[in-house]
Design an enzyme around this catalytic site. Structure first.
Site, mmCIF file in Angstrom:
data_model
loop_
_atom_site.group_PDB
_atom_site.id
_atom_site.type_symbol
_atom_site.label_atom_id
_atom_site.label_comp_id
_atom_site.label_asym_id
_atom_site.label_seq_id
_atom_site.Cartn_x
_atom_site.Cartn_y
_atom_site.Cartn_z
ATOM 1 N N SER A 181 -11.222 7.038 33.478
ATOM 2 C CA SER A 181 -10.903 7.753 34.722
ATOM 3 C C SER A 181 -9.867 8.843 34.464
ATOM 4 O O SER A 181 -9.999 9.981 34.946
ATOM 5 C CB SER A 181 -10.331 6.769 35.755
ATOM 6 O OG SER A 181 -11.304 5.832 36.125
ATOM 7 N N GLY A 215 -21.315 9.073 36.679
ATOM 8 C CA GLY A 215 -21.101 9.295 38.110
ATOM 9 C C GLY A 215 -19.743 9.905 38.379
ATOM 10 O O GLY A 215 -19.592 10.787 39.233
ATOM 11 N N ASP A 244 -15.280 -2.399 38.314
ATOM 12 C CA ASP A 244 -16.056 -2.271 37.070
ATOM 13 C C ASP A 244 -16.050 -3.553 36.239
ATOM 14 O O ASP A 244 -16.747 -3.637 35.231
ATOM 15 C CB ASP A 244 -15.493 -1.120 36.221
ATOM 16 C CG ASP A 244 -15.796 0.238 36.850
ATOM 17 O OD1 ASP A 244 -16.782 0.348 37.604
ATOM 18 O OD2 ASP A 244 -15.030 1.189 36.593
ATOM 19 N N LYS A 255 -23.961 1.323 40.969
ATOM 20 C CA LYS A 255 -23.270 1.768 39.746
ATOM 21 C C LYS A 255 -24.325 2.280 38.750
ATOM 22 O O LYS A 255 -25.439 2.583 39.143
ATOM 23 C CB LYS A 255 -22.442 0.624 39.170
ATOM 24 C CG LYS A 255 -21.296 0.203 40.094
ATOM 25 C CD LYS A 255 -20.256 1.274 40.185
ATOM 26 C CE LYS A 255 -19.150 0.916 41.140
ATOM 27 N NZ LYS A 255 -18.234 2.045 41.369
HETATM 28 C C1 S3P Z 1 -14.062 5.719 39.033
HETATM 29 C C2 S3P Z 1 -14.286 5.117 40.219
HETATM 30 C C3 S3P Z 1 -15.165 3.957 40.400
HETATM 31 C C4 S3P Z 1 -15.540 3.316 39.065
HETATM 32 C C5 S3P Z 1 -15.862 4.320 38.001
HETATM 33 C C6 S3P Z 1 -14.684 5.248 37.790
HETATM 34 C C7 S3P Z 1 -13.156 6.886 38.983
HETATM 35 O O1 S3P Z 1 -16.355 4.392 41.043
HETATM 36 O O2 S3P Z 1 -16.633 2.443 39.225
HETATM 37 O O3 S3P Z 1 -16.182 3.685 36.791
HETATM 38 O O4 S3P Z 1 -12.743 7.288 37.889
HETATM 39 O O5 S3P Z 1 -12.824 7.420 40.059
HETATM 40 P P1 S3P Z 1 -16.433 4.490 42.657
HETATM 41 O O6 S3P Z 1 -15.449 5.479 43.068
HETATM 42 O O7 S3P Z 1 -17.835 4.922 42.960
HETATM 43 O O8 S3P Z 1 -16.136 3.102 43.144
#
Ligand code: S3P
Length: 459
Positions: free
Chosen positions: A40, A111, A337, A364
């Site tokens: 992140s 994503g 996660d 996910k």
């Molecule tokens: C993340 C947010 C999460 C997480 C992803 C990383 C991020 O997703 O599952 O691996 O870095 O903001 P969501 O915001 O869709 O919950």
């Protein structure tokens, strides 16, 4: 970009040929597990660096495929991104300074990459087409394009709001006040990044607190972001049109990657593993508290503060007497996660582990409830599931049969979870494709085998 190509040899592509893998019963995992940088924070370092004026320097960046795809994207928007020695240099173009890329932006499996980049470009008058791999092209994007439309951006995608998709950024962006309908740091971050190039205050309200790296890092880059806990939820307010100042960033190690050696040590007989320098930001650390509640021998050593965040060395030892628990729904966002690998630990506990409030797991990199439930059942573990909950019926230490080939569904965390499971099952566990592991944890295999785990590729 020097480094993306330097890395290509060592980083498997999630688009490449399948890499079948196998994990066999092991014992006595030991040593130190130095896991890579936080995914992140790595994405955000590159994106915010590209939106700052001047040169941001980043060390400890996760060089997984997801982050390398974001690095390439930032280059396509006009930022200079290169690795010299151990340091990534990002020469930013300033808020509102993104150029229109010549080609399509391919975010691969990520994503986080695509949603954050969509937010970052949505208030600049350029037109950008995004795509991804087969997993990403199935995932919902309306959760991001709905709020971006409030700024004045337009989205033209496939049915159901799927990629490939073109976003036309707003010419005269408006500031936005948006209550997120889903607990998602990606949605929150997309809105905040879009708000950077809108005049006035952009406000995001989230009912449940999700990871707060964007808020912390935006403040670090010189923007003004305030957070207030109110009866309607957490209210996050960003002052638009700041000049972001370049930063020197040391990316902390990823608690979501630490989860794998930690859980492996807990279920594998005779293990004692140290995982140094892991951030215990309360919006990320839910798994570790859950494991302790289950009776895991997991301790936080050398607890300290670094860059305003709590950090510790995690010490995980084999824990033969785990018990199933009810995982509080309100903890879900802080460990979203980690449910796949938690479900593996739950299989070796006695009694049921019930995990409510986890609808987000269905969207996910794969439908993670379905992917884990199918694989756990195939390996002899009973699982019940509903739309937003699941229950694993633990079989106790030594009680899990194993023996199945499980599918990773282009999902790194599913692949790693089943490989961890195979370290303590009676029969080996196979994974059809370990290739996706390279998206977030390219050194997973050498790191785990270095601890003594019997994990290998099958020809
Ligand atoms: C993340 C947010 C999460 C997480 C992803 C990383 C991020 O997703 O599952 O691996 O870095 O903001 P969501 O915001 O869709 O919950």
């Amino acid at each position: 970009m020097g480094s993306a190509s330097d890395n290509e040899e060592g980083v498997m592509s999630s688009h490449g040929e399948a890499i079948p893998m196998i994990a066999r019963r092991s014992s006595g995992l030991s040593g130190e597990a130095h896991v890579p940088g936080d995914k992140s924070i790595s994405h955000r370092s590159l994106i915010l660096g590209a939106m700052a004026v001047g040169e941001t320097r980043v060390t400890g960046l996760l060089e997984g495929q997801d982050v390398l795809d974001t690095a390439k994207a930032m280059q396509a928007f006009g930022a200079q991104v290169e690795k010299r020695g151990e340091t990534w240099h990002v020469h930013g173009v300033g808020v509102g300074g993104f150029a229109e890329p010549d080609g399509v932006i391919d975010c691969g499996n990520s994503g986080t990459g695509v949603r954050l980049i969509m937010g970052a470009m949505a208030t600049t008058p350029i037109s950008v087409t995004f795509t991804g791999d087969a997993s990403l092209n199935k995932r919902p994007m309306a959760r991001v394009t709905d709020p971006l439309a409030l700024f004045g951006a337009q989205a033209h995608g496939r049915s159901g709001g799927r990629l490939p998709m073109t976003i036309v950024g707003a010419t005269d962006p408006l500031p936005v006040r948006y209550a997120t309908p889903v607990p998602s740091a990606q949605v929150k971050s997309a809105v905040l990044l879009a708000g950077l190039n809108a005049p006035g205050e952009t406000v995001v309200i989230e009912r449940e607190a999700t990871r707060d790296h964007s808020e912390r890092m935006l403040n670090g880059f010189g923007a003004s972001v305030t957070t207030e806990d109110t009866p309607e939820g957490r209210v996050i307010t960003l002052q638009g049109q700041p000049e972001l100042k370049p930063q020197v960033i040391v990316v902390p190690r990823d608690p979501s990657s630490a989860a794998f050696p930690v859980c492996a040590a807990i279920i594998t007989e005779g293990s004692d593993v140290l995982v140094p320098n892991i951030g215990l930001n309360p919006t990320r650390a839910g798994l570790f508290f859950t494991l302790q509640e289950m009776g895991a021998d997991l301790t936080f050593e050398n607890l300290r503060e670094e860059g305003g965040e709590p950090v510790a060395d995690l010490r995980a030892r084999f824990s033969p007497d785990l018990t199933g628990i009810e995982v509080p729904a309100e903890r879900a966002a802080s460990m979203i996660d980690e449910y796949p690998v938690l479900s593996v630990v739950a299989a070796f506990a006695t009694g049921k582990t019930h995990m409510p409030g986890v609808k987000e797991l269905r969207v996910k990199e794969s439908d993670r409830i379905d992917a884990m439930a199918v694989g756990l059942r195939a390996n002899g573990v009973a699982v019940d599931e509903g739309e937003d909950w699941w229950t694993v019926h633990g079989r106790g230490h030594g009680g899990v049969r194993g023996g199945a080939v499980t599918q990773s569904h282009l999902d790194h965390r599913i692949a790693m979870s089943f490989l961890v499971m195979g370290l303590a099952t009676q029969e080996p566990v196979r994974v059809d494709d370990g290739g996706p592991i390279a998206t977030s944890f390219p050194i997973f295999e050498p790191l785990m085998t270095g601890l003594g785990a019997d994990i290998s590729r099958e020809s």
